[in-house]
Design a protein around this motif. Structure first.
Motif, PDB file in Angstrom:
ATOM      1  N   ALA A 278      10.819   6.643 -14.587  1.00  0.00           N
ATOM      2  CA  ALA A 278       9.614   7.405 -14.261  1.00  0.00           C
ATOM      3  C   ALA A 278       8.548   6.516 -13.638  1.00  0.00           C
ATOM      4  N   ALA A 279       8.391   5.311 -14.159  1.00  0.00           N
ATOM      5  CA  ALA A 279       7.368   4.408 -13.619  1.00  0.00           C
ATOM      6  C   ALA A 279       7.649   4.062 -12.164  1.00  0.00           C
ATOM      7  N   VAL A 280       8.916   3.805 -11.820  1.00  0.00           N
ATOM      8  CA  VAL A 280       9.246   3.460 -10.433  1.00  0.00           C
ATOM      9  C   VAL A 280       9.120   4.685  -9.529  1.00  0.00           C
ATOM     10  N   ILE A 281       9.581   5.839 -10.002  1.00  0.00           N
ATOM     11  CA  ILE A 281       9.467   7.060  -9.199  1.00  0.00           C
ATOM     12  C   ILE A 281       8.012   7.341  -8.851  1.00  0.00           C
ATOM     13  N   LEU A 282       7.118   7.256  -9.831  1.00  0.00           N
ATOM     14  CA  LEU A 282       5.697   7.509  -9.567  1.00  0.00           C
ATOM     15  C   LEU A 282       5.104   6.430  -8.672  1.00  0.00           C
ATOM     16  N   GLY A 283       5.503   5.186  -8.874  1.00  0.00           N
ATOM     17  CA  GLY A 283       4.986   4.106  -8.022  1.00  0.00           C
ATOM     18  C   GLY A 283       5.392   4.273  -6.573  1.00  0.00           C
ATOM     19  N   LEU A 284       6.610   4.781  -6.328  1.00  0.00           N
ATOM     20  CA  LEU A 284       7.097   4.956  -4.959  1.00  0.00           C
ATOM     21  C   LEU A 284       6.360   6.058  -4.207  1.00  0.00           C
ATOM     22  N   GLN A 285       5.556   6.856  -4.897  1.00  0.00           N
ATOM     23  CA  GLN A 285       4.781   7.885  -4.207  1.00  0.00           C
ATOM     24  C   GLN A 285       3.676   7.258  -3.363  1.00  0.00           C
ATOM     25  N   ASP A 286       3.353   6.000  -3.633  1.00  0.00           N
ATOM     26  CA  ASP A 286       2.383   5.279  -2.796  1.00  0.00           C
ATOM     27  C   ASP A 286       3.102   4.736  -1.563  1.00  0.00           C
ATOM     28  N   ARG A 287       2.549   4.989  -0.402  1.00  0.00           N
ATOM     29  CA  ARG A 287       3.226   4.643   0.849  1.00  0.00           C
ATOM     30  C   ARG A 287       3.472   3.145   0.984  1.00  0.00           C
ATOM     31  N   GLU A 288       2.517   2.332   0.589  1.00  0.00           N
ATOM     32  CA  GLU A 288       2.668   0.885   0.761  1.00  0.00           C
ATOM     33  C   GLU A 288       3.743   0.318  -0.160  1.00  0.00           C
ATOM     34  N   ILE A 289       3.796   0.826  -1.393  1.00  0.00           N
ATOM     35  CA  ILE A 289       4.841   0.383  -2.316  1.00  0.00           C
ATOM     36  C   ILE A 289       6.209   0.782  -1.771  1.00  0.00           C
ATOM     37  N   ARG A 290       6.320   2.018  -1.290  1.00  0.00           N
ATOM     38  CA  ARG A 290       7.579   2.483  -0.716  1.00  0.00           C
ATOM     39  C   ARG A 290       8.002   1.645   0.486  1.00  0.00           C
ATOM     40  N   ASP A 291       7.052   1.253   1.319  1.00  0.00           N
ATOM     41  CA  ASP A 291       7.389   0.462   2.500  1.00  0.00           C
ATOM     42  C   ASP A 291       7.930  -0.909   2.117  1.00  0.00           C
ATOM     43  N   ILE A 292       7.401  -1.503   1.051  1.00  0.00           N
ATOM     44  CA  ILE A 292       7.940  -2.779   0.580  1.00  0.00           C
ATOM     45  C   ILE A 292       9.359  -2.576   0.058  1.00  0.00           C
TER      46      ILE A 292
END
Length: 422
Positions: A278-292
Protein backbone atom coordinates in the motif's frame (compact mmCIF):
# COMPACT_ATOMS: atom_id res chain seq x y z
CA UNK A 1 -0.44 -13.12 -48.04
CA UNK A 2 2.83 -12.64 -46.27
CA UNK A 3 3.84 -11.47 -42.83
CA UNK A 4 7.29 -10.05 -42.20
CA UNK A 5 8.89 -10.46 -38.80
CA UNK A 6 11.95 -8.37 -38.00
CA UNK A 7 13.97 -10.30 -35.43
CA UNK A 8 15.34 -8.29 -32.54
CA UNK A 9 18.27 -8.59 -30.18
CA UNK A 10 17.82 -8.77 -26.38
CA UNK A 11 18.36 -5.00 -26.25
CA UNK A 12 15.28 -4.53 -28.38
CA UNK A 13 17.15 -3.30 -31.46
CA UNK A 14 16.68 -5.01 -34.83
CA UNK A 15 19.16 -7.81 -35.45
CA UNK A 16 21.28 -7.49 -38.59
CA UNK A 17 22.73 -9.74 -41.20
CA UNK A 18 26.33 -9.81 -42.46
CA UNK A 19 25.81 -6.57 -44.39
CA UNK A 20 24.54 -4.79 -41.30
CA UNK A 21 21.01 -4.43 -42.67
CA UNK A 22 18.02 -5.79 -40.75
CA UNK A 23 17.04 -9.26 -41.85
CA UNK A 24 13.27 -9.78 -41.75
CA UNK A 25 11.86 -13.28 -41.97
CA UNK A 26 8.98 -13.79 -44.41
CA UNK A 27 6.16 -16.26 -43.83
CA UNK A 28 3.64 -16.90 -46.61
CA UNK A 29 0.00 -17.70 -45.74
CA UNK A 30 -2.11 -19.28 -48.48
CA UNK A 31 -5.48 -20.21 -46.92
CA UNK A 32 -8.00 -19.24 -44.25
CA UNK A 33 -6.66 -22.12 -42.13
CA UNK A 34 -3.16 -20.67 -42.22
CA UNK A 35 -4.50 -17.19 -41.46
CA UNK A 36 -6.34 -18.53 -38.41
CA UNK A 37 -3.27 -20.43 -37.28
CA UNK A 38 -1.06 -17.36 -37.74
CA UNK A 39 -3.15 -14.96 -35.64
CA UNK A 40 -1.57 -15.68 -32.23
CA UNK A 41 1.90 -15.28 -33.75
CA UNK A 42 0.98 -11.95 -35.31
CA UNK A 43 -0.29 -10.63 -31.97
CA UNK A 44 2.07 -12.42 -29.60
CA UNK A 45 -0.81 -14.02 -27.66
CA UNK A 46 -4.05 -15.93 -28.19
CA UNK A 47 -6.80 -13.32 -28.41
CA UNK A 48 -9.92 -14.01 -26.37
CA UNK A 49 -13.19 -12.14 -26.76
CA UNK A 50 -11.47 -9.95 -29.34
CA UNK A 51 -12.07 -8.19 -32.63
CA UNK A 52 -8.79 -8.14 -34.55
CA UNK A 53 -8.11 -6.33 -37.83
CA UNK A 54 -4.92 -6.61 -39.88
CA UNK A 55 -4.00 -4.27 -42.75
CA UNK A 56 -2.81 -5.86 -46.01
CA UNK A 57 -0.58 -4.02 -48.49
CA UNK A 58 0.56 -4.59 -52.07
CA UNK A 59 -0.02 -7.32 -54.62
CA UNK A 60 1.82 -9.85 -52.51
CA UNK A 61 -0.48 -9.22 -49.55
CA UNK A 62 2.09 -7.96 -47.03
CA UNK A 63 0.66 -7.58 -43.54
CA UNK A 64 0.98 -4.16 -41.95
CA UNK A 65 -0.69 -2.55 -38.96
CA UNK A 66 -2.99 -4.50 -36.71
CA UNK A 67 -5.64 -3.51 -34.20
CA UNK A 68 -7.37 -5.41 -31.37
CA UNK A 69 -10.35 -4.38 -29.25
CA UNK A 70 -12.78 -6.28 -27.09
CA UNK A 71 -16.04 -7.35 -28.72
CA UNK A 72 -18.81 -5.10 -27.34
CA UNK A 73 -21.45 -7.09 -25.47
CA UNK A 74 -24.24 -4.72 -26.53
CA UNK A 75 -25.32 -5.21 -30.16
CA UNK A 76 -26.30 -1.54 -30.27
CA UNK A 77 -22.60 -0.64 -30.05
CA UNK A 78 -21.52 -2.77 -33.00
CA UNK A 79 -22.10 -0.21 -35.73
CA UNK A 80 -20.16 2.57 -33.97
CA UNK A 81 -17.39 0.14 -33.03
CA UNK A 82 -17.07 -1.08 -36.62
CA UNK A 83 -16.79 2.47 -37.94
CA UNK A 84 -14.28 3.54 -35.31
CA UNK A 85 -11.92 0.56 -35.66
CA UNK A 86 -12.00 0.75 -39.46
CA UNK A 87 -11.13 4.45 -39.40
CA UNK A 88 -8.45 3.91 -36.76
CA UNK A 89 -6.67 1.19 -38.72
CA UNK A 90 -6.94 2.87 -42.13
CA UNK A 91 -6.03 6.38 -40.92
CA UNK A 92 -3.19 5.02 -38.85
CA UNK A 93 -1.78 3.21 -41.87
CA UNK A 94 -2.11 6.40 -43.93
CA UNK A 95 -0.19 8.36 -41.31
CA UNK A 96 2.61 5.85 -41.68
CA UNK A 97 2.52 6.50 -45.41
CA UNK A 98 0.70 3.54 -46.91
CA UNK A 99 -3.09 3.10 -47.16
CA UNK A 100 -4.08 -0.57 -46.91
CA UNK A 101 -5.14 -2.41 -50.07
CA UNK A 102 -7.28 -4.71 -47.96
CA UNK A 103 -8.07 -5.82 -44.42
CA UNK A 104 -8.36 -9.21 -42.76
CA UNK A 105 -10.86 -9.44 -39.90
CA UNK A 106 -10.87 -11.97 -37.04
CA UNK A 107 -13.71 -12.35 -34.52
CA UNK A 108 -12.49 -14.47 -31.61
CA UNK A 109 -14.91 -15.54 -28.90
CA UNK A 110 -15.29 -18.88 -27.14
CA UNK A 111 -18.73 -20.40 -26.54
CA UNK A 112 -20.55 -19.44 -23.36
CA UNK A 113 -22.28 -22.10 -21.31
CA UNK A 114 -24.10 -24.57 -23.56
CA UNK A 115 -23.55 -22.38 -26.64
CA UNK A 116 -21.76 -24.00 -29.59
CA UNK A 117 -19.02 -22.48 -31.71
CA UNK A 118 -21.40 -22.49 -34.66
CA UNK A 119 -23.87 -20.46 -32.62
CA UNK A 120 -21.14 -17.95 -31.77
CA UNK A 121 -20.34 -17.60 -35.48
CA UNK A 122 -23.99 -16.97 -36.29
CA UNK A 123 -24.41 -14.48 -33.44
CA UNK A 124 -21.36 -12.46 -34.55
CA UNK A 125 -22.23 -12.45 -38.25
CA UNK A 126 -23.96 -9.00 -38.07
CA UNK A 127 -20.79 -7.55 -36.54
CA UNK A 128 -18.70 -9.02 -39.36
CA UNK A 129 -21.07 -7.48 -41.88
CA UNK A 130 -20.86 -4.06 -40.22
CA UNK A 131 -17.07 -4.27 -40.36
CA UNK A 132 -17.16 -5.07 -44.07
CA UNK A 133 -19.46 -2.10 -44.70
CA UNK A 134 -17.32 0.26 -42.59
CA UNK A 135 -14.12 -0.76 -44.38
CA UNK A 136 -15.81 -0.52 -47.78
CA UNK A 137 -16.92 3.02 -46.98
CA UNK A 138 -13.21 3.89 -46.70
CA UNK A 139 -12.49 2.19 -50.08
CA UNK A 140 -10.65 -0.67 -48.39
CA UNK A 141 -12.16 -4.14 -48.97
CA UNK A 142 -12.27 -6.88 -46.36
CA UNK A 143 -10.35 -9.70 -48.03
CA UNK A 144 -11.23 -12.30 -45.41
CA UNK A 145 -13.35 -12.34 -42.25
CA UNK A 146 -12.95 -15.32 -39.93
CA UNK A 147 -14.72 -16.36 -36.76
CA UNK A 148 -12.58 -18.39 -34.32
CA UNK A 149 -14.51 -20.18 -31.59
CA UNK A 150 -14.24 -23.42 -29.67
CA UNK A 151 -11.13 -24.61 -31.52
CA UNK A 152 -12.72 -24.13 -34.97
CA UNK A 153 -12.95 -21.40 -37.59
CA UNK A 154 -15.57 -20.20 -40.10
CA UNK A 155 -15.21 -17.81 -43.03
CA UNK A 156 -17.81 -15.05 -43.45
CA UNK A 157 -16.60 -14.29 -46.98
CA UNK A 158 -16.70 -17.75 -48.54
CA UNK A 159 -19.58 -17.93 -51.06
CA UNK A 160 -18.82 -21.40 -52.45
CA UNK A 161 -21.52 -23.94 -51.67
CA UNK A 162 -20.17 -26.91 -49.76
CA UNK A 163 -16.73 -25.34 -49.26
CA UNK A 164 -17.00 -24.62 -45.55
CA UNK A 165 -18.65 -27.19 -43.26
CA UNK A 166 -21.47 -25.85 -41.09
CA UNK A 167 -19.76 -27.16 -37.97
CA UNK A 168 -16.59 -25.25 -38.84
CA UNK A 169 -13.05 -26.39 -39.62
CA UNK A 170 -10.81 -27.53 -36.74
CA UNK A 171 -7.83 -25.36 -35.95
CA UNK A 172 -4.43 -27.03 -35.85
CA UNK A 173 -3.31 -28.08 -32.37
CA UNK A 174 -0.99 -25.43 -30.86
CA UNK A 175 2.59 -25.84 -31.99
CA UNK A 176 1.92 -28.60 -34.53
CA UNK A 177 1.41 -26.70 -37.80
CA UNK A 178 3.83 -25.61 -40.49
CA UNK A 179 3.05 -22.04 -39.41
CA UNK A 180 4.13 -22.82 -35.84
CA UNK A 181 7.45 -24.23 -37.05
CA UNK A 182 8.07 -21.25 -39.33
CA UNK A 183 7.13 -18.80 -36.60
CA UNK A 184 9.46 -20.46 -34.11
CA UNK A 185 12.29 -20.29 -36.64
CA UNK A 186 11.51 -16.59 -37.23
CA UNK A 187 11.58 -15.86 -33.50
CA UNK A 188 7.85 -15.22 -33.09
CA UNK A 189 6.63 -16.10 -29.60
CA UNK A 190 3.13 -16.68 -28.23
CA UNK A 191 2.90 -15.62 -24.58
CA UNK A 192 -0.29 -17.43 -23.65
CA UNK A 193 -3.80 -16.08 -23.98
CA UNK A 194 -4.99 -12.53 -23.54
CA UNK A 195 -6.98 -13.68 -20.51
CA UNK A 196 -3.88 -15.21 -18.92
CA UNK A 197 -1.76 -12.11 -19.47
CA UNK A 198 -4.46 -9.82 -18.11
CA UNK A 199 -4.90 -12.15 -15.14
CA UNK A 200 -1.30 -11.49 -14.09
CA UNK A 201 -2.01 -7.76 -13.96
CA UNK A 202 -5.46 -7.59 -12.38
CA UNK A 203 -6.79 -8.37 -8.88
CA UNK A 204 -8.09 -11.92 -8.84
CA UNK A 205 -8.50 -12.65 -5.15
CA UNK A 206 -11.52 -11.80 -3.07
CA UNK A 207 -12.57 -12.40 0.49
CA UNK A 208 -10.39 -11.53 3.46
CA UNK A 209 -7.25 -10.94 1.36
CA UNK A 210 -8.88 -8.14 -0.64
CA UNK A 211 -10.46 -6.62 2.48
CA UNK A 212 -7.10 -6.55 4.28
CA UNK A 213 -5.37 -4.97 1.28
CA UNK A 214 -8.07 -2.32 0.88
CA UNK A 215 -7.82 -1.50 4.59
CA UNK A 216 -4.04 -1.13 4.21
CA UNK A 217 -4.52 1.20 1.25
CA UNK A 218 -6.92 3.28 3.32
CA UNK A 219 -4.37 3.62 6.11
CA UNK A 220 -1.62 4.51 3.65
CA UNK A 221 -3.81 7.11 1.95
CA UNK A 222 -4.60 8.78 5.25
CA UNK A 223 -0.91 8.89 6.16
CA UNK A 224 0.83 9.60 2.85
CA UNK A 225 -1.45 11.68 0.62
CA UNK A 226 -1.31 14.81 2.85
CA UNK A 227 2.48 14.53 2.87
CA UNK A 228 2.67 14.12 -0.92
CA UNK A 229 0.53 17.22 -1.37
CA UNK A 230 2.68 19.17 1.09
CA UNK A 231 5.82 20.51 -0.56
CA UNK A 232 7.70 20.37 2.74
CA UNK A 233 7.30 16.61 3.17
CA UNK A 234 6.92 15.45 -0.44
CA UNK A 235 10.64 14.76 -0.84
CA UNK A 236 10.64 12.68 2.33
CA UNK A 237 7.76 10.54 1.07
CA UNK A 238 9.59 10.10 -2.22
CA UNK A 239 12.72 8.89 -0.48
CA UNK A 240 10.78 6.43 1.63
CA UNK A 241 8.81 5.11 -1.35
CA UNK A 242 11.86 4.57 -3.53
CA UNK A 243 13.79 2.93 -0.69
CA UNK A 244 10.91 0.58 0.12
CA UNK A 245 10.38 -0.28 -3.56
CA UNK A 246 14.06 -1.18 -3.91
CA UNK A 247 13.83 -3.32 -0.76
CA UNK A 248 10.88 -5.21 -2.21
CA UNK A 249 12.69 -5.66 -5.54
CA UNK A 250 15.69 -7.15 -3.75
CA UNK A 251 13.38 -9.49 -1.83
CA UNK A 252 11.78 -10.67 -5.07
CA UNK A 253 15.15 -11.05 -6.80
CA UNK A 254 16.48 -13.26 -4.00
CA UNK A 255 13.42 -15.51 -4.24
CA UNK A 256 13.46 -17.01 -7.72
CA UNK A 257 9.93 -17.08 -9.19
CA UNK A 258 8.11 -20.39 -9.30
CA UNK A 259 7.55 -22.05 -12.66
CA UNK A 260 4.40 -20.90 -14.44
CA UNK A 261 2.35 -17.68 -14.48
CA UNK A 262 -0.27 -17.90 -11.72
CA UNK A 263 1.94 -20.02 -9.48
CA UNK A 264 4.78 -17.52 -9.82
CA UNK A 265 2.42 -14.64 -9.07
CA UNK A 266 1.13 -16.36 -5.93
CA UNK A 267 4.73 -16.74 -4.79
CA UNK A 268 5.44 -13.06 -5.36
CA UNK A 269 2.19 -12.00 -3.65
CA UNK A 270 3.21 -13.95 -0.55
CA UNK A 271 6.49 -12.01 -0.36
CA UNK A 272 4.78 -8.61 -0.03
CA UNK A 273 2.99 -7.35 3.05
CA UNK A 274 -0.27 -5.45 2.69
CA UNK A 275 1.11 -2.29 4.32
CA UNK A 276 4.34 -2.42 2.31
CA UNK A 277 2.43 -2.76 -0.96
CA UNK A 278 0.00 0.00 0.00
CA UNK A 279 2.80 2.43 0.83
CA UNK A 280 4.46 1.96 -2.58
CA UNK A 281 1.16 2.09 -4.48
CA UNK A 282 0.25 5.41 -2.84
CA UNK A 283 3.76 6.78 -3.32
CA UNK A 284 3.66 5.98 -7.05
CA UNK A 285 0.66 8.29 -7.45
CA UNK A 286 3.19 11.14 -7.34
CA UNK A 287 4.51 11.78 -10.84
CA UNK A 288 8.12 12.41 -9.83
CA UNK A 289 8.34 9.24 -7.73
CA UNK A 290 6.84 7.25 -10.61
CA UNK A 291 9.33 8.73 -13.07
CA UNK A 292 12.25 7.61 -10.90
CA UNK A 293 10.75 4.12 -10.70
CA UNK A 294 10.55 4.10 -14.52
CA UNK A 295 14.37 4.16 -14.58
CA UNK A 296 14.45 0.50 -13.48
CA UNK A 297 13.81 -0.80 -16.98
CA UNK A 298 16.95 -2.70 -17.95
CA UNK A 299 19.84 -4.91 -16.84
CA UNK A 300 19.42 -6.68 -13.51
CA UNK A 301 16.72 -4.26 -12.35
CA UNK A 302 14.17 -5.04 -15.07
CA UNK A 303 12.99 -8.52 -13.99
CA UNK A 304 12.37 -7.77 -10.28
CA UNK A 305 10.84 -4.41 -11.18
CA UNK A 306 8.36 -6.07 -13.55
CA UNK A 307 7.43 -8.62 -10.88
CA UNK A 308 6.91 -5.81 -8.36
CA UNK A 309 4.75 -3.69 -10.68
CA UNK A 310 2.58 -6.71 -11.54
CA UNK A 311 2.16 -7.58 -7.87
CA UNK A 312 1.24 -3.99 -6.95
CA UNK A 313 -1.29 -3.76 -9.80
CA UNK A 314 -2.96 -6.93 -8.51
CA UNK A 315 -3.32 -5.24 -5.09
CA UNK A 316 -5.24 -2.18 -6.31
CA UNK A 317 -8.53 -3.59 -5.03
CA UNK A 318 -11.93 -2.14 -4.27
CA UNK A 319 -12.11 1.65 -4.23
CA UNK A 320 -8.44 1.88 -5.22
CA UNK A 321 -8.79 0.45 -8.73
CA UNK A 322 -7.78 3.77 -10.32
CA UNK A 323 -4.46 3.64 -8.49
CA UNK A 324 -3.49 0.65 -10.65
CA UNK A 325 -2.75 3.02 -13.56
CA UNK A 326 0.74 3.78 -12.21
CA UNK A 327 2.04 0.21 -11.62
CA UNK A 328 0.31 -1.03 -14.79
CA UNK A 329 2.01 1.65 -16.87
CA UNK A 330 5.36 0.85 -15.28
CA UNK A 331 4.79 -2.87 -16.00
CA UNK A 332 4.01 -1.98 -19.60
CA UNK A 333 7.08 0.23 -19.83
CA UNK A 334 9.44 -2.48 -18.54
CA UNK A 335 7.86 -5.04 -20.88
CA UNK A 336 8.20 -2.73 -23.88
CA UNK A 337 11.74 -1.74 -22.95
CA UNK A 338 12.60 -5.46 -22.70
CA UNK A 339 11.20 -6.22 -26.16
CA UNK A 340 7.83 -7.71 -25.12
CA UNK A 341 5.53 -5.40 -27.08
CA UNK A 342 2.38 -7.60 -26.90
CA UNK A 343 2.40 -7.64 -23.08
CA UNK A 344 3.25 -3.93 -23.03
CA UNK A 345 0.20 -3.05 -25.13
CA UNK A 346 -2.04 -5.11 -22.86
CA UNK A 347 -0.63 -3.45 -19.73
CA UNK A 348 -1.02 0.05 -21.19
CA UNK A 349 -4.58 -0.78 -22.21
CA UNK A 350 -5.42 -1.94 -18.68
CA UNK A 351 -3.83 1.21 -17.25
CA UNK A 352 -6.12 3.34 -19.42
CA UNK A 353 -9.06 1.19 -18.41
CA UNK A 354 -8.21 1.99 -14.77
CA UNK A 355 -7.77 5.71 -15.50
CA UNK A 356 -8.54 6.93 -19.03
CA UNK A 357 -6.92 10.30 -18.28
CA UNK A 358 -3.55 8.89 -17.19
CA UNK A 359 -1.25 10.79 -19.52
CA UNK A 360 1.85 8.63 -19.05
CA UNK A 361 -0.07 5.54 -20.18
CA UNK A 362 -1.61 7.45 -23.09
CA UNK A 363 1.79 8.56 -24.38
CA UNK A 364 3.49 5.17 -24.02
CA UNK A 365 0.51 3.30 -25.49
CA UNK A 366 0.53 5.55 -28.55
CA UNK A 367 4.30 5.32 -28.99
CA UNK A 368 4.27 1.52 -28.67
CA UNK A 369 1.40 1.17 -31.16
CA UNK A 370 3.18 3.47 -33.62
CA UNK A 371 6.30 1.29 -33.55
CA UNK A 372 8.53 3.97 -32.02
CA UNK A 373 11.86 2.66 -30.69
CA UNK A 374 11.84 2.93 -26.86
CA UNK A 375 15.59 3.54 -26.84
CA UNK A 376 15.07 7.32 -27.00
CA UNK A 377 13.12 7.31 -23.73
CA UNK A 378 15.53 4.84 -22.17
CA UNK A 379 18.40 7.19 -22.91
CA UNK A 380 16.54 10.15 -21.41
CA UNK A 381 15.92 8.17 -18.23
CA UNK A 382 19.57 7.12 -18.04
CA UNK A 383 20.70 10.72 -18.38
CA UNK A 384 18.23 11.91 -15.74
CA UNK A 385 19.44 9.23 -13.35
CA UNK A 386 23.05 10.17 -13.90
CA UNK A 387 22.18 13.84 -13.36
CA UNK A 388 20.21 13.26 -10.18
CA UNK A 389 22.07 10.56 -8.28
CA UNK A 390 25.38 12.37 -7.61
CA UNK A 391 23.41 15.19 -5.93
CA UNK A 392 21.24 12.97 -3.78
CA UNK A 393 21.72 13.49 -0.05
CA UNK A 394 20.71 9.91 0.75
CA UNK A 395 19.72 6.83 -1.27
CA UNK A 396 16.24 7.05 -2.72
CA UNK A 397 15.66 10.78 -2.18
CA UNK A 398 13.63 12.68 -4.76
CA UNK A 399 15.12 15.95 -5.98
CA UNK A 400 12.75 18.39 -7.69
CA UNK A 401 14.07 20.65 -10.43
CA UNK A 402 14.17 24.34 -9.47
CA UNK A 403 11.08 26.33 -10.36
CA UNK A 404 8.63 23.38 -10.09
CA UNK A 405 5.28 24.68 -8.75
CA UNK A 406 4.11 23.49 -5.36
CA UNK A 407 1.94 20.37 -5.27
CA UNK A 408 -1.74 20.97 -6.03
CA UNK A 409 -4.43 20.13 -3.50
CA UNK A 410 -5.81 16.93 -5.01
CA UNK A 411 -4.85 14.12 -7.35
CA UNK A 412 -7.26 15.25 -10.07
CA UNK A 413 -6.07 18.87 -9.69
CA UNK A 414 -2.50 17.66 -9.81
CA UNK A 415 -3.18 15.84 -13.08
CA UNK A 416 -4.64 18.95 -14.68
CA UNK A 417 -1.81 21.17 -13.44
CA UNK A 418 0.90 18.82 -14.69
CA UNK A 419 -0.77 18.47 -18.09
CA UNK A 420 1.29 16.60 -20.64
CA UNK A 421 3.98 15.89 -18.06
CA UNK A 422 2.05 13.00 -16.60
Amino acid sequence: MTTNHESRSPSGRPSTGPSGAPGPSRITLRSPAELADALPYMLGFHPTDSLVMVAVHGEGGRFGGRLRVGIPTAHTEWEDTARQVAECLVRGSERRGDKPDGIVVFLCQDPRGAESGQRVMTRLRPLAQRLRVACGALDVPVLEALCLSGGRYWSYTCAESGCCPAEGTPLAAPGTSVMAAAATFAGLQVRGSLKEIEGRLMPTRGGAWAVEQEDALGRAAAALVPKILDGATREQVGAQTITLAKTLMRRLALAAPAEGGRRADDRDDALLGHDEAAAVILGLQDREIRDIAAEWMEAEEAAPALRLWRALARRCVGAYGEHAAAPLTLAGWVSWSSGDEPTARIAFGLALRADAEYRFAQLLHHACNEGIDPEGLRQCLREERERREPRRKRPGAVTRPPGRPSAPRSRRTARRAEGSGQ
